[in-house]
Structure formats: structure tokens, C-alpha cells
Write a protein that holds these residues in place. Structure first.
Motif, PDB file in Angstrom:
ATOM      1  N   ALA A  94       0.839  -1.195   0.000  1.00 28.91           N
ATOM      2  CA  ALA A  94       0.000   0.000   0.000  1.00 28.91           C
ATOM      3  C   ALA A  94       0.872   1.243   0.000  1.00 28.91           C
ATOM      4  CB  ALA A  94      -0.919   0.008   1.215  1.00 28.91           C
ATOM      5  N   LYS A  95       0.378   2.285  -0.628  1.00 27.88           N
ATOM      6  CA  LYS A  95       1.058   3.578  -0.623  1.00 27.88           C
ATOM      7  C   LYS A  95       0.345   4.517   0.345  1.00 27.88           C
ATOM      8  CE  LYS A  95       2.507   3.075  -5.445  1.00 27.88           C
ATOM      9  NZ  LYS A  95       2.440   3.658  -6.816  1.00 27.88           N
ATOM     10  N   GLN A  96       0.962   5.658   0.573  1.00 30.37           N
ATOM     11  CA  GLN A  96       0.444   6.605   1.554  1.00 30.37           C
ATOM     12  C   GLN A  96      -0.639   7.471   0.921  1.00 30.37           C
ATOM     13  OE1 GLN A  96       2.359   6.935   4.855  1.00 30.37           O
ATOM     14  NE2 GLN A  96       0.323   7.551   5.438  1.00 30.37           N
ATOM     15  N   ASN A  97      -1.724   6.817   0.468  1.00 30.83           N
ATOM     16  CA  ASN A  97      -2.873   7.576  -0.015  1.00 30.83           C
ATOM     17  C   ASN A  97      -4.134   6.745   0.212  1.00 30.83           C
ATOM     18  OD1 ASN A  97      -3.729   6.136  -2.626  1.00 30.83           O
ATOM     19  ND2 ASN A  97      -1.542   6.466  -3.002  1.00 30.83           N
ATOM     20  N   PRO A  98      -5.289   7.395   0.380  1.00 37.05           N
ATOM     21  CA  PRO A  98      -6.518   6.668   0.752  1.00 37.05           C
ATOM     22  C   PRO A  98      -6.904   5.579  -0.235  1.00 37.05           C
ATOM     23  CG  PRO A  98      -6.796   9.021   1.109  1.00 37.05           C
ATOM     24  CD  PRO A  98      -5.496   8.858   0.383  1.00 37.05           C
ATOM     25  N   LYS A  99      -6.772   5.821  -1.531  1.00 34.51           N
ATOM     26  CA  LYS A  99      -7.184   4.829  -2.525  1.00 34.51           C
ATOM     27  C   LYS A  99      -6.372   3.547  -2.396  1.00 34.51           C
ATOM     28  CE  LYS A  99      -7.911   4.224  -7.496  1.00 34.51           C
ATOM     29  NZ  LYS A  99      -7.809   4.876  -8.840  1.00 34.51           N
ATOM     30  N   SER A 100      -5.070   3.688  -2.225  1.00 36.04           N
ATOM     31  CA  SER A 100      -4.205   2.520  -2.093  1.00 36.04           C
ATOM     32  C   SER A 100      -4.494   1.763  -0.802  1.00 36.04           C
ATOM     33  CB  SER A 100      -2.736   2.953  -2.128  1.00 36.04           C
ATOM     34  OG  SER A 100      -1.877   1.854  -2.003  1.00 36.04           O
ATOM     35  N   ILE A 101      -4.714   2.483   0.267  1.00 33.29           N
ATOM     36  CA  ILE A 101      -4.997   1.835   1.546  1.00 33.29           C
ATOM     37  C   ILE A 101      -6.350   1.126   1.502  1.00 33.29           C
ATOM     38  CG2 ILE A 101      -5.493   2.282   3.978  1.00 33.29           C
ATOM     39  CD1 ILE A 101      -3.296   4.450   3.849  1.00 33.29           C
ATOM     40  N   GLU A 102      -7.328   1.719   0.823  1.00 34.50           N
ATOM     41  CA  GLU A 102      -8.627   1.053   0.667  1.00 34.50           C
ATOM     42  C   GLU A 102      -8.476  -0.237  -0.131  1.00 34.50           C
ATOM     43  OE1 GLU A 102     -11.258   3.880  -1.065  1.00 34.50           O
ATOM     44  OE2 GLU A 102     -11.250   5.204   0.695  1.00 34.50           O
ATOM     45  N   ALA A 103      -7.632  -0.229  -1.161  1.00 33.94           N
ATOM     46  CA  ALA A 103      -7.389  -1.443  -1.938  1.00 33.94           C
ATOM     47  C   ALA A 103      -6.749  -2.517  -1.071  1.00 33.94           C
ATOM     48  CB  ALA A 103      -6.506  -1.126  -3.149  1.00 33.94           C
ATOM     49  N   ARG A 104      -5.825  -2.117  -0.202  1.00 32.11           N
ATOM     50  CA  ARG A 104      -5.201  -3.069   0.725  1.00 32.11           C
ATOM     51  C   ARG A 104      -6.266  -3.676   1.642  1.00 32.11           C
ATOM     52  NH1 ARG A 104      -0.546  -3.905   3.984  1.00 32.11           N
ATOM     53  NH2 ARG A 104       0.628  -3.784   2.045  1.00 32.11           N
ATOM     54  N   MET A 105      -7.150  -2.851   2.163  1.00 33.61           N
ATOM     55  CA  MET A 105      -8.190  -3.329   3.063  1.00 33.61           C
ATOM     56  C   MET A 105      -9.116  -4.319   2.357  1.00 33.61           C
ATOM     57  SD  MET A 105      -9.091   0.223   5.103  1.00 33.61           S
ATOM     58  CE  MET A 105     -10.170  -0.533   6.314  1.00 33.61           C
ATOM     59  N   ARG A 106      -9.459  -4.047   1.094  1.00 35.66           N
ATOM     60  CA  ARG A 106     -10.321  -4.965   0.349  1.00 35.66           C
ATOM     61  C   ARG A 106      -9.625  -6.310   0.147  1.00 35.66           C
ATOM     62  NH1 ARG A 106     -11.269  -0.405  -2.839  1.00 35.66           N
ATOM     63  NH2 ARG A 106      -9.941  -1.252  -4.500  1.00 35.66           N
ATOM     64  N   PHE A 107      -8.341  -6.264  -0.200  1.00 40.31           N
ATOM     65  CA  PHE A 107      -7.604  -7.512  -0.397  1.00 40.31           C
ATOM     66  C   PHE A 107      -7.564  -8.318   0.892  1.00 40.31           C
ATOM     67  CE2 PHE A 107      -3.895 -10.212  -0.304  1.00 40.31           C
ATOM     68  CZ  PHE A 107      -3.926 -10.829  -1.542  1.00 40.31           C
ATOM     69  N   LEU A 108      -7.269  -7.669   2.005  1.00 40.54           N
ATOM     70  CA  LEU A 108      -7.191  -8.381   3.276  1.00 40.54           C
ATOM     71  C   LEU A 108      -8.555  -8.939   3.683  1.00 40.54           C
ATOM     72  CD1 LEU A 108      -4.739  -6.098   5.290  1.00 40.54           C
ATOM     73  CD2 LEU A 108      -4.252  -8.299   4.205  1.00 40.54           C
ATOM     74  N   ASP A 109      -9.627  -8.231   3.360  1.00 36.26           N
ATOM     75  CA  ASP A 109     -10.968  -8.763   3.630  1.00 36.26           C
ATOM     76  C   ASP A 109     -11.206 -10.045   2.839  1.00 36.26           C
ATOM     77  OD1 ASP A 109     -11.606  -6.753   5.413  1.00 36.26           O
ATOM     78  OD2 ASP A 109     -12.739  -5.558   3.956  1.00 36.26           O
ATOM     79  N   CYS A 110     -10.804 -10.034   1.553  1.00 35.24           N
ATOM     80  CA  CYS A 110     -10.959 -11.230   0.723  1.00 35.24           C
ATOM     81  C   CYS A 110     -10.101 -12.375   1.252  1.00 35.24           C
ATOM     82  CB  CYS A 110     -10.577 -10.921  -0.725  1.00 35.24           C
ATOM     83  SG  CYS A 110     -11.731  -9.847  -1.604  1.00 35.24           S
ATOM     84  N   LEU A 111      -8.889 -12.045   1.677  1.00 37.90           N
ATOM     85  CA  LEU A 111      -7.999 -13.076   2.205  1.00 37.90           C
ATOM     86  C   LEU A 111      -8.554 -13.658   3.496  1.00 37.90           C
ATOM     87  CD1 LEU A 111      -5.345 -14.591   1.817  1.00 37.90           C
ATOM     88  CD2 LEU A 111      -4.168 -12.709   2.983  1.00 37.90           C
ATOM     89  N   GLN A 112      -9.116 -12.815   4.333  1.00 40.32           N
ATOM     90  CA  GLN A 112      -9.714 -13.301   5.569  1.00 40.32           C
ATOM     91  C   GLN A 112     -10.903 -14.215   5.279  1.00 40.32           C
ATOM     92  OE1 GLN A 112     -11.693 -10.519   8.405  1.00 40.32           O
ATOM     93  NE2 GLN A 112     -10.171 -11.310   9.846  1.00 40.32           N
ATOM     94  N   ASP A 113     -11.718 -13.850   4.293  1.00 45.48           N
ATOM     95  CA  ASP A 113     -12.835 -14.714   3.902  1.00 45.48           C
ATOM     96  C   ASP A 113     -12.316 -16.069   3.431  1.00 45.48           C
ATOM     97  OD1 ASP A 113     -14.683 -12.759   4.514  1.00 45.48           O
ATOM     98  OD2 ASP A 113     -14.913 -12.079   2.443  1.00 45.48           O
ATOM     99  N   HIS A 114     -11.202 -16.051   2.721  1.00 47.25           N
ATOM    100  CA  HIS A 114     -10.619 -17.306   2.242  1.00 47.25           C
ATOM    101  C   HIS A 114     -10.131 -18.157   3.412  1.00 47.25           C
ATOM    102  CE1 HIS A 114      -8.615 -20.114  -0.369  1.00 47.25           C
ATOM    103  NE2 HIS A 114      -7.450 -19.864   0.196  1.00 47.25           N
ATOM    104  N   PHE A 115      -9.505 -17.529   4.387  1.00 43.35           N
ATOM    105  CA  PHE A 115      -9.047 -18.289   5.556  1.00 43.35           C
ATOM    106  C   PHE A 115     -10.234 -18.887   6.325  1.00 43.35           C
ATOM    107  CE2 PHE A 115      -4.934 -15.674   5.630  1.00 43.35           C
ATOM    108  CZ  PHE A 115      -4.229 -16.679   5.001  1.00 43.35           C
ATOM    109  N   LYS A 116     -11.334 -18.160   6.379  1.00 42.28           N
ATOM    110  CA  LYS A 116     -12.534 -18.708   7.018  1.00 42.28           C
ATOM    111  C   LYS A 116     -13.011 -19.949   6.265  1.00 42.28           C
ATOM    112  CE  LYS A 116     -14.322 -14.355   8.893  1.00 42.28           C
ATOM    113  NZ  LYS A 116     -15.387 -13.324   8.772  1.00 42.28           N
ATOM    114  N   LYS A 117     -12.963 -19.869   4.949  1.00 43.19           N
ATOM    115  CA  LYS A 117     -13.416 -20.986   4.118  1.00 43.19           C
ATOM    116  C   LYS A 117     -12.560 -22.223   4.339  1.00 43.19           C
ATOM    117  CE  LYS A 117     -14.048 -22.220  -0.761  1.00 43.19           C
ATOM    118  NZ  LYS A 117     -13.934 -21.720  -2.164  1.00 43.19           N
ATOM    119  N   ILE A 118     -11.238 -22.053   4.320  1.00 42.24           N
ATOM    120  CA  ILE A 118     -10.363 -23.231   4.414  1.00 42.24           C
ATOM    121  C   ILE A 118     -10.214 -23.725   5.843  1.00 42.24           C
ATOM    122  CG2 ILE A 118      -9.110 -22.563   2.333  1.00 42.24           C
ATOM    123  CD1 ILE A 118      -6.796 -21.644   4.057  1.00 42.24           C
TER     124      ILE A 118
END
Length: 255
Positions: free
Chosen positions: A111-135
Motif C-alpha cells: 500500500a502507498k500513503q494515499n486513501p485509494k491505495s490503503i482502501e485497496a489493501r483493506m479490500r484484499f485483506l478482507d478477501c484473504l480473511q474470507d478465504h481463511f474462514k473458508k479453508i
């Protein structure tokens, strides 16, 4: 079983620095690479070492990319999470299944030091967390070879006081890793064998040992493998990128 992982800052650059010749001398059963910055169809022969089956998850534009090399043929290989087209085609997650467990090569986009990049990081981590819940509902065990591009604890970055508002050390990132270790019960393989607080794997300056180091690279394991960790070593005697290789020996058989 020996697993070596490394975030390469571009696989062709690392190959030109002797990465694969060096790896062939390390007796690894599995090798996980992240941040390839190249698509498989454009890789040189140097990126296909003899004696290994090679698998890749990359993007058409050559950004990001992860790879797994394994001496024994896996039962199955899956790029991405298998349910999220945006992530599955993003060159960030590749899983190789063996008889009783899986090895994952994981690259969390920086992530870079700007809101758009940080929001993208948060979305990715949400998806990754959902995947960990699944497995987590399955009996399969995991060894995750990760470039998190973030750290968990203050001890994982030098001069942490200077980075409290920096991407990679933001509260939500550290809390996400807390959830991984506490809610999902994964373990940091290094901490199974060492309490050393002076271990780092990446230098943002681009030069190993220059400036403050961060331990963004790790092997993360299912709790059933806690007693199987024999050694974990961050190797800084050969440099191929701004990261250093992570060696781990496990008392585990592939089949």
C-alpha cells in the motif's frame, strides 16, 4: 522437508544475480517466490531449474506474480482463492496440494500513503480473511510462505516509533495479523524456534542492511505443525533482492 521462500523484486533480475544456481545447492524440497514482475510466457530458461516442477500465478501485465517450485509432483495446484475473479487473476496467491497439507506462496500487494491505495489493501485483506474462514473448515493443514508487506509487532520493524502512520505498520494491518494468529490460530514458524527480536527480511531502501529493516516475510503454519518446525533461518549471506531468503526445515513428509 525444507522450504525456502523469497520475495525477488523481479524474477529475471534475481536470476541474473545467480538466484537459481544458488537455490540448486540448498537442497530445498519446495521453493516459493513472490513479486515475480513477469508473466510465465516471458520467462527465460534460467527461471526453470532442473529437478523441479514449476508453477506460476501471474498477471497478464507482468505485475506481481508468485511461483512454487517442487521436487515432487503435487496432487493439485490452484491459483488464487477459487471464488474471487478479481483476486484470482491478480498474481498474489498460489497453492500446491500434497497428500496431507498444502504449501502457499502469498504476496500481499503493498500500500502507498494515499486513501485509494490503503482502501485497496483493506479490500484484499478482507478477501484473504474470507478465504481463511473458508479453508479453516477443512482438515487440510497449511504452510503459508508470505510476503505480507506489513508487520505484526513492534519488534518486527527497526525504529518502529518512526512508522506509526506508515503503510505496513498501520493499526488495521497489525490487527488483521492479530486475527490471523488468534482467531484462526495460525503460528509464525520463526517464533516456534526463536525469540530473537533482531531479525528482519526487507529493507525499503532497496539495499539489504541499509536503513531500517522490516520482517515482512514469514512462514505461517497451521497449529498442527507447531512441533514439526526444526529450524527457521533468515539468510543474509547472499543477496538477490531487497529481501532475504527464509529457510525452514520441517519434520514433515510431502507424501
Amino acid at each position: 522437508m525444507r522450504i525456502i521462500s523469497l520475495s525477488v523484486d523481479g524474477i529475471e533480475q534475481a536470476a541474473s544475480r545467480g538466484l537459481f544456481a544458488w537455490l540448486e545447492q540448498q537442497a530445498a524440497d519446495v521453493i516459493c517466490l513472490q513479486d515475480l514482475r513477469a508473466s510465465e510466457d516471458r520467462l527465460s530458461d534460467a527461471c526453470f531449474p532442473s529437478g523441479y516442477h514449476a508453477y506460476f500465478c501471474d498477471r497478464a501485465d507482468g505485475r506481481r506474480g508468485v511461483a512454487i517450485y517442487t521436487r515432487q509432483l503435487p496432487r493439485a495446484v490452484m491459483p488464487g482463492f477459487g471464488f474471487n475473479p478479481e483476486v484470482d487473476l491478480d498474481g498474489t496467491y498460489l497453492r500446491a496440494d500434497f497428500e496431507y497439507f498444502s504449501v502457499v506462496s502469498l504476496f500481499v500487494p503493498p500500500a502507498k500513503q494515499n486513501p485509494k491505495s490503503i482502501e485497496a489493501r483493506m479490500r484484499f485483506l478482507d478477501c484473504l480473511q474470507d478465504h481463511f474462514k473458508k479453508i479453516s473448515n477443512r482438515r487440510r493443514r497449511y504452510i503459508l510462505c508470505c510476503n505480507w508487506n506489513m508487520v505484526h509487532q513492534k519488534a518486527d520493524v527497526q525504529q518502529w516509533e518512526n512508522y506509526q502512520t506508515a503503510p505496513g505498520f498501520l493499526p488495521f494491518e497489525r490487527e488483521w495479523l492479530n486475527s490471523l494468529y488468534n482467531e484462526f490460530d495460525y503460528r509464525d514458524a520463526l517464533r516456534m524456534v526463536s525469540s530473537d527480536r533482531d531479525i528482519f527480511s526487507w529493507w525499503p531502501s532497496g539495499t539489504v542492511g541499509d536503513g531500517d529493516g522490516w520482517r515482512v516475510d514469514a512462514h505461517v503454519i497451521s497449529p498442527e505443525f507447531t512441533s514439526a518446525v526444526r529450524t527457521v533461518h533468515y539468510c543474509n549471506n547472499r543477496v538477490f533482492s531487497s529481501h532475504i531468503p527464509v529457510f525452514a526445515d520441517y519434520d514433515i513428509e510431502l507424501f
